[in-house]
Design a protein around this motif. Structure first.
Motif, PDB file in Angstrom:
ATOM      1  N   VAL A 238     -17.440   9.137   3.090  1.00  0.00           N
ATOM      2  CA  VAL A 238     -16.370   8.519   2.296  1.00  0.00           C
ATOM      3  C   VAL A 238     -15.156   9.443   2.213  1.00  0.00           C
ATOM      4  N   GLY A 239     -15.413  10.726   1.971  1.00  0.00           N
ATOM      5  CA  GLY A 239     -14.322  11.689   1.801  1.00  0.00           C
ATOM      6  C   GLY A 239     -13.534  11.969   3.067  1.00  0.00           C
ATOM      7  N   ASP A 240     -14.028  11.502   4.211  1.00  0.00           N
ATOM      8  CA  ASP A 240     -13.327  11.733   5.478  1.00  0.00           C
ATOM      9  C   ASP A 240     -12.568  10.500   5.961  1.00  0.00           C
ATOM     10  N   CYS A 241     -12.442   9.498   5.069  1.00  0.00           N
ATOM     11  CA  CYS A 241     -11.738   8.254   5.433  1.00  0.00           C
ATOM     12  C   CYS A 241     -10.364   8.171   4.783  1.00  0.00           C
ATOM     13  N   TYR A 242      -9.409   7.749   5.556  1.00  0.00           N
ATOM     14  CA  TYR A 242      -8.107   7.349   5.026  1.00  0.00           C
ATOM     15  C   TYR A 242      -8.024   5.832   5.133  1.00  0.00           C
ATOM     16  N   VAL A 243      -7.620   5.180   4.054  1.00  0.00           N
ATOM     17  CA  VAL A 243      -7.357   3.742   4.109  1.00  0.00           C
ATOM     18  C   VAL A 243      -5.860   3.561   4.333  1.00  0.00           C
ATOM     19  N   VAL A 244      -5.485   2.693   5.260  1.00  0.00           N
ATOM     20  CA  VAL A 244      -4.077   2.400   5.521  1.00  0.00           C
ATOM     21  C   VAL A 244      -3.824   0.948   5.127  1.00  0.00           C
ATOM     22  N   GLY A 245      -2.943   0.730   4.133  1.00  0.00           N
ATOM     23  CA  GLY A 245      -2.684  -0.633   3.663  1.00  0.00           C
ATOM     24  C   GLY A 245      -1.263  -0.799   3.165  1.00  0.00           C
ATOM     25  N   ASP A 246      -0.864  -2.047   2.964  1.00  0.00           N
ATOM     26  CA  ASP A 246       0.512  -2.344   2.544  1.00  0.00           C
ATOM     27  C   ASP A 246       0.603  -2.846   1.108  1.00  0.00           C
ATOM     28  N   ALA A 247      -0.540  -3.189   0.494  1.00  0.00           N
ATOM     29  CA  ALA A 247      -0.512  -3.826  -0.827  1.00  0.00           C
ATOM     30  C   ALA A 247      -1.200  -2.946  -1.866  1.00  0.00           C
TER      31      ALA A 247
ATOM     32  N   LEU B 200      -8.907   8.508   0.256  1.00  0.00           N
ATOM     33  CA  LEU B 200      -7.457   8.703   0.200  1.00  0.00           C
ATOM     34  C   LEU B 200      -6.796   7.493   0.850  1.00  0.00           C
ATOM     35  N   SER B 201      -5.604   7.132   0.377  1.00  0.00           N
ATOM     36  CA  SER B 201      -4.943   5.974   0.988  1.00  0.00           C
ATOM     37  C   SER B 201      -3.517   6.284   1.391  1.00  0.00           C
ATOM     38  N   ILE B 202      -3.069   5.535   2.392  1.00  0.00           N
ATOM     39  CA  ILE B 202      -1.722   5.645   2.929  1.00  0.00           C
ATOM     40  C   ILE B 202      -1.068   4.284   2.784  1.00  0.00           C
ATOM     41  N   GLY B 203       0.108   4.245   2.183  1.00  0.00           N
ATOM     42  CA  GLY B 203       0.806   2.976   1.991  1.00  0.00           C
ATOM     43  C   GLY B 203       1.855   2.749   3.069  1.00  0.00           C
ATOM     44  N   LEU B 204       1.955   1.525   3.556  1.00  0.00           N
ATOM     45  CA  LEU B 204       3.026   1.152   4.485  1.00  0.00           C
ATOM     46  C   LEU B 204       3.924   0.130   3.797  1.00  0.00           C
ATOM     47  N   LEU B 205       5.231   0.220   4.055  1.00  0.00           N
ATOM     48  CA  LEU B 205       6.201  -0.667   3.401  1.00  0.00           C
ATOM     49  C   LEU B 205       6.306  -2.031   4.089  1.00  0.00           C
ATOM     50  N   SER B 206       5.546  -2.220   5.174  1.00  0.00           N
ATOM     51  CA  SER B 206       5.719  -3.413   6.015  1.00  0.00           C
ATOM     52  C   SER B 206       5.193  -4.707   5.411  1.00  0.00           C
TER      53      SER B 206
ATOM     54  N   ALA C  92       0.073   3.166  -7.265  1.00  0.00           N
ATOM     55  CA  ALA C  92      -1.273   2.616  -7.038  1.00  0.00           C
ATOM     56  C   ALA C  92      -2.202   3.644  -6.392  1.00  0.00           C
ATOM     57  N   GLY C  93      -1.652   4.826  -6.078  1.00  0.00           N
ATOM     58  CA  GLY C  93      -2.524   5.897  -5.593  1.00  0.00           C
ATOM     59  C   GLY C  93      -2.330   6.340  -4.157  1.00  0.00           C
ATOM     60  N   ALA C  94      -1.258   5.869  -3.483  1.00  0.00           N
ATOM     61  CA  ALA C  94      -1.050   6.286  -2.091  1.00  0.00           C
ATOM     62  C   ALA C  94      -0.791   7.789  -2.016  1.00  0.00           C
ATOM     63  N   TYR C  95      -1.433   8.436  -1.038  1.00  0.00           N
ATOM     64  CA  TYR C  95      -1.248   9.873  -0.832  1.00  0.00           C
ATOM     65  C   TYR C  95       0.058  10.096  -0.067  1.00  0.00           C
ATOM     66  N   ARG C  96       0.385   9.188   0.830  1.00  0.00           N
ATOM     67  CA  ARG C  96       1.650   9.207   1.577  1.00  0.00           C
ATOM     68  C   ARG C  96       2.113   7.769   1.731  1.00  0.00           C
ATOM     69  N   VAL C  97       3.434   7.569   1.862  1.00  0.00           N
ATOM     70  CA  VAL C  97       3.957   6.226   2.153  1.00  0.00           C
ATOM     71  C   VAL C  97       4.852   6.329   3.385  1.00  0.00           C
ATOM     72  N   TYR C  98       4.611   5.449   4.342  1.00  0.00           N
ATOM     73  CA  TYR C  98       5.435   5.390   5.558  1.00  0.00           C
ATOM     74  C   TYR C  98       6.042   3.998   5.673  1.00  0.00           C
ATOM     75  N   GLU C  99       7.117   3.928   6.482  1.00  0.00           N
ATOM     76  CA  GLU C  99       7.794   2.643   6.639  1.00  0.00           C
ATOM     77  C   GLU C  99       6.879   1.611   7.296  1.00  0.00           C
TER      78      GLU C  99
END
Length: 222
Positions: free
Chosen positions: A161-170, A183-189, A200-207
């Motif tokens: 679990v600790g080695d997963c990044y979730v990538v989502g927009d919502a 950990l999660s990564i947010g996308l603005l798309s 909401a807890g994103a570690y990083r946000v990308y376009e």
């Protein structure tokens, strides 16, 4: 040896440009059922499970939806969605990002609240074949914001679990990731703003997926 990191992707609004078609499909299905709702209110709930969505709708219109009514709405939404968007368009860089992950042997999978056959054309447009793990709504008991989809994906990928990044927009993706302790990564798309995704807890946000592809080193992916 370094620990293998894994990326778990949401689909709609993260890899494929379908969020607004989902909004219109829900809006039309609801209007047909004599439940008119403003588009922006629907947008805020895209990415939630259909059942939770139906409950939220009931709250908006001030009356309970019977289970068969909620199911009919979900079915009709799927029909309208496929009719509105027969062709699917990958979001910028999404196809290239997945290609690069495959080429570099980075562990990854897709975990979506969507169901087959609704998602088949999206996967096709992304060039995703049988080599990529896809967990859809039919594979788990509860959809987002429950963590089930992401946990099922992590388990099938055989990583911690600790080695997963979730990538989502919502925000629902990020909330589900948090509940899965990933950990999660947010996308603005998908139309949510930077502040909302960070809150909401994103570690990083990308376009979009393109910017993420150019920033993989920031995630510690060699």
């Amino acid at each position: 040896a370094s620990v293998p990191l894994a990326l778990v992707f949401d689909l709609d609004g993260t890899l494929i440009d379908t969020v607004y078609a989902h909004v219109f499909a829900w809006q039309r299905a609801l209007a047909e059922a004599d439940l008119p709702i403003d588009g922006w209110r629907i947008h805020r709930r895209i990415g939630m499970s259909g059942g939770l969505f139906a409950r939220a709708v009931a709250r908006e219109v001030g009356r309970e939806l019977a289970p068969d009514e909620a199911e009919a709405l979900q079915r009709r939404h799927g029909e309208i969605f496929r009719e509105l968007l027969p062709e699917r368009r990958p979001l910028p860089g999404a196809r290239e990002l997945l290609e690069e992950l495959r080429r570099r042997g980075v562990i990854h999978g897709i975990a979506t609240s969507g169901r087959r056959p609704e998602i088949d054309k999206s996967l096709e447009a992304l060039g995703v074949g049988d080599e990529t793990l896809v967990i859809d709504r039919g594979s788990v008991a509860r959809a987002k914001p429950a963590p089930d989809l992401f946990l099922a994906c992590q388990e099938a990928l055989c990583v911690e679990v600790g080695d997963c990044y979730v990538v989502g927009d919502a925000v629902w993706d990020l909330l589900a990731a948090r509940r899965a302790r990933m950990l999660s990564i947010g996308l603005l798309s998908g139309g949510y703003g930077v502040d909302e995704l960070l809150a909401a807890g994103a570690y990083r946000v990308y376009e979009d997926a393109e910017e993420l592809r150019n920033s993989l080193d920031e995630l510690g992916l060699e």
